[in-house]
Design a protein around this motif. Structure first.
Motif, mmCIF file in Angstrom:
data_model
loop_
_atom_site.group_PDB
_atom_site.id
_atom_site.type_symbol
_atom_site.label_atom_id
_atom_site.label_comp_id
_atom_site.label_asym_id
_atom_site.label_seq_id
_atom_site.Cartn_x
_atom_site.Cartn_y
_atom_site.Cartn_z
ATOM 1 N N SER A 127 -5.154 3.994 -7.932
ATOM 2 C CA SER A 127 -5.860 5.429 -7.666
ATOM 3 C C SER A 127 -7.397 5.317 -7.735
ATOM 4 N N ARG A 179 0.783 -1.226 -0.063
ATOM 5 C CA ARG A 179 -0.059 0.139 0.163
ATOM 6 C C ARG A 179 0.837 1.370 -0.096
ATOM 7 N N ALA A 180 1.924 1.072 0.914
ATOM 8 C CA ALA A 180 2.682 2.320 0.899
ATOM 9 C C ALA A 180 3.608 2.575 -0.377
ATOM 10 N N HIS A 190 0.677 3.448 -3.150
ATOM 11 C CA HIS A 190 -0.252 4.391 -2.676
ATOM 12 C C HIS A 190 -1.468 4.320 -3.044
#
Length: 291
Positions: free
Chosen positions: A95, A31-32, A35
């Motif tokens: 996104s 996730r990091a 993003h």
């Protein structure tokens, strides 16, 4: 990053095979890196957990790739896993933002889509890889992998996958289980297991309450015997050298074009989002290698 792991187990005198995994730390790292939005995190995490458990069904140097190709806005989900507990993965569009679904949960099926296919490619060390596919049936992924096992591998299975994302978008918990029925179970035993499965809270609810994956299996199954515990880890095999070989495979004219148009190049790995930069001098060196 917390330690993630997977267990293999049997129950009911060996007539049930079970796998369960905690993937919280690996998913938070991805996730990091990528993003991902909460719904993209959930879709990726569910597929990662399925991949890790399916990888644990392999042996030695065997490995597999999962491709979930639905008609939703997230695009393709890709996960690699192997028999050593190494996993990596990405989604085409990290996104994607969607409103919560009708029951107030992350709309994973809306992101994945309800039309499309799940493809499983297994490298078993043979001349040709094994490939199987089944249609997406709901886009929620747990049901889709359950359908895959029933139709493509003829193994009656129950697959539960879950991701809980915190208010700050970090991963609170992620994991799941696969229960597989082997020949010899009576109708009464199958009925009892189905009743327990239908009454079980979501796997992330149990994990968030502090239950380990071992304890979750013990809620579901009588006489659970833990056969093995394996560490799970995120591992990407990209490197400057591998990316350089990829550039070389493009050919002299393509690299020369990059040099003339941009004067440098940056290559980003799909799986880990690492960036590899090549200066004009380095690109010129590649051109000369190919001359």
């Amino acid at each position: 990053m917390q330690q993630d792991y997977l267990i293999r187990a049997t129950a009911l005198n060996g007539q049930v095979r079970a796998f369960a995994a905690n993937m919280t730390g690996i998913l938070e790292e991805l996730r990091a890196r990528h993003h991902t939005t909460p719904v993209a995190t959930a879709a990726l995490g569910r597929t990662l957990t399925a991949g890790a458990m399916m990888g644990a069904m392999l042996k030695g140097e065997e490995k597999l790739t999962i491709r979930v190709k639905g008609d939703g806005p997230i695009g393709q989900i890709v996960v690699d896993a192997n028999a050593s507990g190494e996993v990596r993965g990405y989604v085409d569009d990290p996104s994607v933002e969607l409103p919560l679904n009708a029951v107030g949960k992350l709309d994973v099926s809306g992101a994945v889509g309800r039309e499309g296919f799940i493809y499983i490619i297994k490298d078993l060390g043979l001349k040709e890889p094994y490939s199987g596919s089944t249609p997406i049936v709901s886009g929620e992924l747990g049901e889709d992998f359950t359908y895959y096992f029933a139709k493509s591998e003829q193994t009656p299975s129950a697959v539960a996958l879950g991701v809980l994302v915190d208010t700050d978008r970090t991963v609170r918990c992620s994991g799941g289980f696969i229960i597989q029925l082997l020949p010899g179970l009576s109708d009464d035993e199958i009925g009892e297991l189905e009743a327990r499965l239908s009454g079980l809270p979501p796997v992330t609810t149990l994990m968030d309450e502090g239950k380990s994956v071992e304890e979750i299996l013990e809620v579901l199954l009588d006489d659970v015997v833990i056969r093995d515990r394996m560490e799970l880890k995120f591992r990407c095999k990209c490197s400057q050298e591998r990316v350089e070989q990829t550039l070389l495979s493009l050919g002299r004219d393509e690299i020369q074009g990059l040099l003339e148009d941009q004067g440098e190049a940056e290559v980003v790995c799909h799986f880990c989002n690492e960036k590899y930069h090549f200066t004009g001098e380095e690109l010129q060196g590649l051109v000369e290698q190919l001359s």
